[in-house]
Design a protein around this motif. Structure first.
Motif, PDB file in Angstrom:
ATOM      1  N   ASP A  36       0.841  -0.950  -0.111  1.00 16.86           N
ATOM      2  CA  ASP A  36      -0.339  -0.014  -0.088  1.00 16.86           C
ATOM      3  C   ASP A  36       0.820   1.557   0.092  1.00 16.86           C
ATOM      4  OD1 ASP A  36       0.667  -1.006   3.117  1.00 16.86           O
ATOM      5  OD2 ASP A  36      -1.078  -0.004   3.500  1.00 16.86           O
ATOM      6  N   GLU A  37       1.872   1.459   0.415  1.00 16.05           N
ATOM      7  CA  GLU A  37       2.837   2.038   0.159  1.00 16.05           C
ATOM      8  C   GLU A  37       3.500   2.219  -0.897  1.00 16.05           C
ATOM      9  OE1 GLU A  37       3.861   4.478   2.583  1.00 16.05           O
ATOM     10  OE2 GLU A  37       3.080   3.377   4.667  1.00 16.05           O
ATOM     11  N   CYS A  38       3.940   1.248  -1.796  1.00 17.98           N
ATOM     12  CA  CYS A  38       4.933   1.434  -3.428  1.00 17.98           C
ATOM     13  C   CYS A  38       4.003   0.348  -3.875  1.00 17.98           C
ATOM     14  CB  CYS A  38       6.412   1.358  -2.373  1.00 17.98           C
ATOM     15  SG  CYS A  38       6.848   0.117  -1.673  1.00 17.98           S
ATOM     16  N   GLY A  39       3.190  -0.574  -3.913  1.00 16.82           N
ATOM     17  CA  GLY A  39       2.458  -0.845  -4.687  1.00 16.82           C
ATOM     18  C   GLY A  39       2.998  -0.640  -6.388  1.00 16.82           C
ATOM     19  N   ALA A  40       2.050   0.819  -6.353  1.00 19.70           N
ATOM     20  CA  ALA A  40       1.719   0.916  -7.882  1.00 19.70           C
ATOM     21  C   ALA A  40       3.079   1.636  -8.655  1.00 19.70           C
ATOM     22  CB  ALA A  40       0.764   1.734  -7.679  1.00 19.70           C
ATOM     23  N   LEU A  41       4.544   1.884  -7.573  1.00 21.87           N
ATOM     24  CA  LEU A  41       5.287   3.159  -7.926  1.00 21.87           C
ATOM     25  C   LEU A  41       5.887   3.499  -9.158  1.00 21.87           C
ATOM     26  CD1 LEU A  41       7.073   4.466  -7.170  1.00 21.87           C
ATOM     27  CD2 LEU A  41       9.344   3.225  -6.206  1.00 21.87           C
ATOM     28  N   ASN A  42       6.187   1.780  -9.401  1.00 23.40           N
ATOM     29  CA  ASN A  42       6.297   1.845 -10.736  1.00 23.40           C
ATOM     30  C   ASN A  42       5.023   2.317 -12.149  1.00 23.40           C
ATOM     31  OD1 ASN A  42       9.172   1.192 -10.829  1.00 23.40           O
ATOM     32  ND2 ASN A  42       8.735  -0.726 -10.471  1.00 23.40           N
ATOM     33  N   LEU A  43       4.377   1.894 -11.605  1.00 20.63           N
ATOM     34  CA  LEU A  43       3.174   2.056 -12.662  1.00 20.63           C
ATOM     35  C   LEU A  43       2.677   4.216 -13.158  1.00 20.63           C
ATOM     36  CD1 LEU A  43       0.210   0.049 -11.509  1.00 20.63           C
ATOM     37  CD2 LEU A  43       1.249  -0.051 -14.123  1.00 20.63           C
ATOM     38  N   PHE A  44       3.003   4.513 -11.864  1.00 22.45           N
ATOM     39  CA  PHE A  44       3.263   5.738 -11.564  1.00 22.45           C
ATOM     40  C   PHE A  44       4.673   7.142 -12.491  1.00 22.45           C
ATOM     41  CE2 PHE A  44       0.085   5.589  -7.859  1.00 22.45           C
ATOM     42  CZ  PHE A  44      -1.328   6.371  -9.250  1.00 22.45           C
ATOM     43  N   LEU A  45       5.847   5.854 -12.305  1.00 20.79           N
ATOM     44  CA  LEU A  45       6.344   6.423 -12.763  1.00 20.79           C
ATOM     45  C   LEU A  45       7.137   6.277 -14.438  1.00 20.79           C
ATOM     46  CD1 LEU A  45       9.583   4.951 -10.545  1.00 20.79           C
ATOM     47  CD2 LEU A  45       8.216   7.172 -10.022  1.00 20.79           C
ATOM     48  N   ALA A  46       6.154   5.373 -14.753  1.00 18.35           N
ATOM     49  CA  ALA A  46       5.761   5.156 -16.429  1.00 18.35           C
ATOM     50  C   ALA A  46       4.453   6.034 -16.657  1.00 18.35           C
ATOM     51  CB  ALA A  46       5.541   3.439 -16.842  1.00 18.35           C
ATOM     52  N   ALA A  47       4.374   6.461 -15.636  1.00 12.78           N
ATOM     53  CA  ALA A  47       3.240   7.820 -16.250  1.00 12.78           C
ATOM     54  C   ALA A  47       3.614   8.720 -16.373  1.00 12.78           C
ATOM     55  CB  ALA A  47       1.564   7.284 -15.391  1.00 12.78           C
ATOM     56  N   ALA A  48       4.105   8.918 -15.764  1.00 13.32           N
ATOM     57  CA  ALA A  48       5.044  10.542 -15.050  1.00 13.32           C
ATOM     58  C   ALA A  48       6.573  11.129 -15.270  1.00 13.32           C
ATOM     59  CB  ALA A  48       4.817  10.879 -14.231  1.00 13.32           C
ATOM     60  N   PRO A  49       6.628  10.811 -16.451  1.00 12.99           N
ATOM     61  CA  PRO A  49       8.067  10.904 -17.273  1.00 12.99           C
ATOM     62  C   PRO A  49       9.154  11.545 -16.398  1.00 12.99           C
ATOM     63  CG  PRO A  49       7.153  11.447 -18.428  1.00 12.99           C
ATOM     64  CD  PRO A  49       6.213  11.209 -17.845  1.00 12.99           C
ATOM     65  N   GLN A  50       8.748  12.725 -15.383  1.00 11.16           N
ATOM     66  CA  GLN A  50       9.700  13.315 -14.630  1.00 11.16           C
ATOM     67  C   GLN A  50       9.963  12.642 -13.249  1.00 11.16           C
ATOM     68  OE1 GLN A  50      11.742  15.306 -16.041  1.00 11.16           O
ATOM     69  NE2 GLN A  50      10.671  14.600 -18.456  1.00 11.16           N
ATOM     70  N   ALA A  51       8.935  11.664 -13.134  1.00 13.18           N
ATOM     71  CA  ALA A  51       8.904  11.427 -11.647  1.00 13.18           C
ATOM     72  C   ALA A  51      10.022  10.855 -11.569  1.00 13.18           C
ATOM     73  CB  ALA A  51       7.357  10.433 -11.004  1.00 13.18           C
ATOM     74  N   VAL A  52       9.985  10.989  -9.629  1.00 16.55           N
ATOM     75  CA  VAL A  52      11.313   9.983  -9.268  1.00 16.55           C
ATOM     76  C   VAL A  52      10.344   8.961  -7.655  1.00 16.55           C
ATOM     77  CG1 VAL A  52      13.128  10.846 -10.362  1.00 16.55           C
ATOM     78  CG2 VAL A  52      12.265  11.643  -8.388  1.00 16.55           C
ATOM     79  N   PRO A  53      11.172   8.454  -7.474  1.00 20.63           N
ATOM     80  CA  PRO A  53      10.467   7.954  -6.007  1.00 20.63           C
ATOM     81  C   PRO A  53      11.113   8.507  -4.891  1.00 20.63           C
ATOM     82  CG  PRO A  53      11.482   5.918  -7.277  1.00 20.63           C
ATOM     83  CD  PRO A  53      11.802   7.288  -7.930  1.00 20.63           C
ATOM     84  N   LEU A  54      10.634   8.914  -3.629  1.00 18.75           N
ATOM     85  CA  LEU A  54      11.689   9.728  -2.759  1.00 18.75           C
ATOM     86  C   LEU A  54      10.911   8.973  -1.561  1.00 18.75           C
ATOM     87  CD1 LEU A  54      12.261  12.537  -1.568  1.00 18.75           C
ATOM     88  CD2 LEU A  54       9.594  13.054  -1.622  1.00 18.75           C
ATOM     89  N   CYS A  55      11.792   9.005  -0.803  1.00 17.82           N
ATOM     90  CA  CYS A  55      12.106   8.020   0.169  1.00 17.82           C
ATOM     91  C   CYS A  55      13.393   8.330   1.296  1.00 17.82           C
ATOM     92  CB  CYS A  55      11.879   7.037  -0.062  1.00 17.82           C
ATOM     93  SG  CYS A  55      13.883   5.967  -0.699  1.00 17.82           S
ATOM     94  N   GLY A  56      13.571   7.732   2.209  1.00 18.59           N
ATOM     95  CA  GLY A  56      14.557   7.612   3.155  1.00 18.59           C
ATOM     96  C   GLY A  56      16.082   6.931   2.837  1.00 18.59           C
ATOM     97  N   SER A  57      17.150   7.612   3.226  1.00 20.05           N
ATOM     98  CA  SER A  57      17.889   6.981   2.765  1.00 20.05           C
ATOM     99  C   SER A  57      17.935   5.196   2.299  1.00 20.05           C
ATOM    100  CB  SER A  57      19.357   7.422   2.962  1.00 20.05           C
ATOM    101  OG  SER A  57      19.007   8.648   3.077  1.00 20.05           O
ATOM    102  N   LEU A  58      18.068   4.872   3.476  1.00 14.66           N
ATOM    103  CA  LEU A  58      18.092   3.409   4.357  1.00 14.66           C
ATOM    104  C   LEU A  58      16.846   2.296   3.347  1.00 14.66           C
ATOM    105  CD1 LEU A  58      19.102   0.873   6.199  1.00 14.66           C
ATOM    106  CD2 LEU A  58      16.964   1.223   7.609  1.00 14.66           C
ATOM    107  N   ALA A  59      15.890   2.777   3.140  1.00 16.19           N
ATOM    108  CA  ALA A  59      15.060   2.201   1.954  1.00 16.19           C
ATOM    109  C   ALA A  59      15.202   2.236   0.762  1.00 16.19           C
ATOM    110  CB  ALA A  59      13.530   3.658   1.751  1.00 16.19           C
ATOM    111  N   GLY A  60      15.596   3.626   0.323  1.00 20.34           N
ATOM    112  CA  GLY A  60      16.911   3.656  -1.034  1.00 20.34           C
ATOM    113  C   GLY A  60      17.554   2.580  -1.143  1.00 20.34           C
ATOM    114  N   MET A  61      18.719   2.856  -0.013  1.00 15.92           N
ATOM    115  CA  MET A  61      20.041   1.094  -0.417  1.00 15.92           C
ATOM    116  C   MET A  61      19.602   0.213  -0.108  1.00 15.92           C
ATOM    117  SD  MET A  61      23.090   0.787   2.552  1.00 15.92           S
ATOM    118  CE  MET A  61      21.831   0.388   3.440  1.00 15.92           C
TER     119      MET A  61
END
Length: 243
Positions: free
Chosen positions: A83-108
């Motif tokens: 429920d936090e990021c299941g659709a993340l890549n679908l949004f990235l595909a729909a919004a060409p300039q979008a990037v994920p935003l998260c804490g450093s640990l989640a990113g790594m």
């Protein structure tokens, strides 16, 4: 505003430039449970929580009722869960300039590998300017759960995007309330305790209370307005008593 009458998906502004997107979903026992995403409309718009993949058509339709979907710049998440990021890549595909935003640990740990674009990561207490809004990140490991967990607050409106804190059951028809949400939240938690109860939980809640939030943007349930510091203190007391 209802954007999908059949699903019940709706959009309502809970603070200046901040919109709650809400979809009620039936649980296996037939009760309703709400999934919320929060859209910050600004020069660089932010969506906090993508929602599960299956809700992408409903959430994207709701965003489009407020602004063009392709304008999204950030898709934020508290921790790695459907429920936090299941659709993340679908949004990235729909919004060409979008990037994920998260804490450093989640990113790594996860997002740098799972996401189709590299994430913009934030350190504890780091600010990100979106335009007229500035969001501040807080590392909150294991609060309520997930080593990589973090939360954020809009410093302009004092809106605290509090994720799974204060989760309430039901369809949450009212987008913003000033009535008791701790009681329903604690009753729900006692049925299925989703908190990690880490040793540093009380200290983290005290630190968040110092930010003096005025609006709590809950991921499940109604958003709440009032003395956020006091309510976070009461949550800390309830969790301490439960241990």
């Amino acid at each position: 505003m209802t954007t999908d009458p059949q699903a019940g998906t709706n959009v309502q502004e809970i603070a200046a430039g901040i919109f709650r997107i809400n979809t009620p979903v039936p649980l296996p026992d037939g009760q309703l449970f709400s999934f919320n995403q929060y859209l910050v409309v600004d020069d660089e718009p932010l969506l906090f929580h993508s929602g599960p993949r299956q809700l992408f058509p409903l959430v994207s339709q709701a965003i489009a009722s407020v602004m063009p979907l392709e304008r999204l710049r950030y898709v934020g998440l508290s921790h790695v869960e459907a429920d936090e990021c299941g659709a993340l890549n679908l949004f990235l595909a729909a919004a060409p300039q979008a990037v994920p935003l998260c804490g450093s640990l989640a990113g790594m740990l996860s997002i740098a590998d799972m996401a189709d674009r590299p994430p913009r990561t934030l350190a504890d207490r780091e600010d990100l300017v979106l335009g007229s809004h500035t969001v501040r990140w807080f590392d909150t490991p294991h609060l309520p759960h997930g080593w990589e967990c973090g939360l954020m607050m809009d410093t302009q409106t004092r809106t605290f995007f509090c994720g799974d804190l204060f989760t309430q059951p039901g369809n949450s028809e009212k987008a913003l309330v000033d009535t008791d949400i701790l009681g329903p939240s604690e009753a729900f938690r006692r049925q299925m305790d989703y908190y990690a109860h880490a040793p540093q939980t009380a200290a983290m809640l005290a630190g968040l209370a110092q930010q003096a939030p005025r609006t709590l943007a809950c991921m499940h349930g109604s958003a709440w307005q009032g003395d956020g510091a006091s309510l976070l203190g009461k949550l800390s007391e309830a969790l301490s008593a439960a241990r």
